[in-house]
Design an enzyme around this catalytic site. Structure first.
Site, PDB file in Angstrom:
ATOM      1  N   SER A  58       6.946   1.686  -5.761  1.00 52.43           N
ATOM      2  CA  SER A  58       6.953   0.621  -4.725  1.00 52.43           C
ATOM      3  C   SER A  58       7.241  -0.631  -5.460  1.00 52.43           C
ATOM      4  O   SER A  58       7.508  -1.560  -4.637  1.00 52.43           O
ATOM      5  CB  SER A  58       5.714   0.729  -3.998  1.00 52.43           C
ATOM      6  OG  SER A  58       4.722   0.448  -4.564  1.00 52.43           O
ATOM      7  N   LYS A 113       0.308  -4.517  -5.389  1.00 53.25           N
ATOM      8  CA  LYS A 113       1.731  -4.913  -4.416  1.00 53.25           C
ATOM      9  C   LYS A 113       1.516  -6.612  -4.924  1.00 53.25           C
ATOM     10  O   LYS A 113       0.864  -6.875  -5.709  1.00 53.25           O
ATOM     11  CB  LYS A 113       1.359  -4.985  -3.018  1.00 53.25           C
ATOM     12  CG  LYS A 113       1.118  -3.621  -2.568  1.00 53.25           C
ATOM     13  CD  LYS A 113       2.340  -2.550  -2.551  1.00 53.25           C
ATOM     14  CE  LYS A 113       2.129  -1.240  -2.187  1.00 53.25           C
ATOM     15  NZ  LYS A 113       2.991  -0.653  -2.340  1.00 53.25           N
TER      16      LYS A 113
END
Length: 222
Positions: A58, A113
């Site tokens: 990701s 993230k």
């Protein structure tokens, strides 16, 4: 001055000083060393720096599967176990920081993230383009690996919001925008859920090619 009686008479003070001192048992010495090492390791892991491994794609191409990273635990303030709040904070998370945090829907899992939205920001995604407070926003690290655009009614990946980031919370997204499960899907990250700032790769293993990525070791995470 006291003297010690021996079969040869009284010993002198110098002879008494020369008598051997009973040494600690070797097992006790090793045990004490191990306990001290464990305590130091726990202190470092809790308050200073912690190692993490990247399990998914990701954050590609910033971070690859198999990258091992170090995370600063003190820059956003130290969290003391069983005590609310943070202490000795250097600064708050800022836009663009790559953070490790407890996944809000399952705190036993750690996610990584990039911070996109700060408290009070209004976030919207239109046709894959991120807008912050009505202005287009992008970072050099973001990539789009899917050409199709998904309607908002079907999926929030490419069309999302607008939403306003609550107080003491952050909106985060993966750099691999089309293949990231992030705030677009499950909401905001609370300040209390943040574990730290990712800052360097100390090891990297390519499991598909079964080799070390030597060029990645020592890279600063931007």
């Amino acid at each position: 001055m006291d003297y010690k009686e021996t079969q040869y008479g009284r010993s002198t003070p110098s002879e008494q000083a020369a008598e051997p001192v009973k040494k600690k048992h070797i097992v006790r010495e090793y045990a004490e060393s191990i306990i001290i090492a464990v305590i130091l390791a726990l202190i470092i892991r809790t308050f200073v720096v912690q190692a993490f491994k990247i399990p998914s794609g990701s954050m590609e191409d910033t971070l690859a599967i198999g990258d091992h990273i170090l995370v600063s635990k003190f820059i956003y303030g130290t969290k003391i176990p069983f005590v609310d709040g943070r202490y000795l904070k250097i600064r708050d998370p800022k836009r663009g920081d790559v953070i490790v945090f407890e996944y809000p829907e399952d705190p036993s899992k750690d996610f990584i993230k990039r911070v996109i939205g700060l408290p009070g920001d209004t976030i919207q995604v239109v046709q894959k383009q991120v807008f912050i407070n009505g202005k287009p926003f992008s970072v050099p690290q973001e990539v789009h690996k899917e050409k199709d655009v998904i309607p908002a009614a079907q999926n929030p990946r490419d069309n999302f919001g607008p939403v306003t980031v609550p107080e003491n919370s952050y909106f985060v997204m993966g750099d691999n925008r089309d293949r990231s499960y992030d705030s677009r899907f499950w909401g905001f990250v609370k300040n209390s859920q943040i574990k730290g700032l990712a800052f360097i790769k100390y090891w990297s293993w390519d499991r598909e090619k079964f080799r070390v990525r030597w060029g990645s070791i020592g890279d600063i995470i931007k």
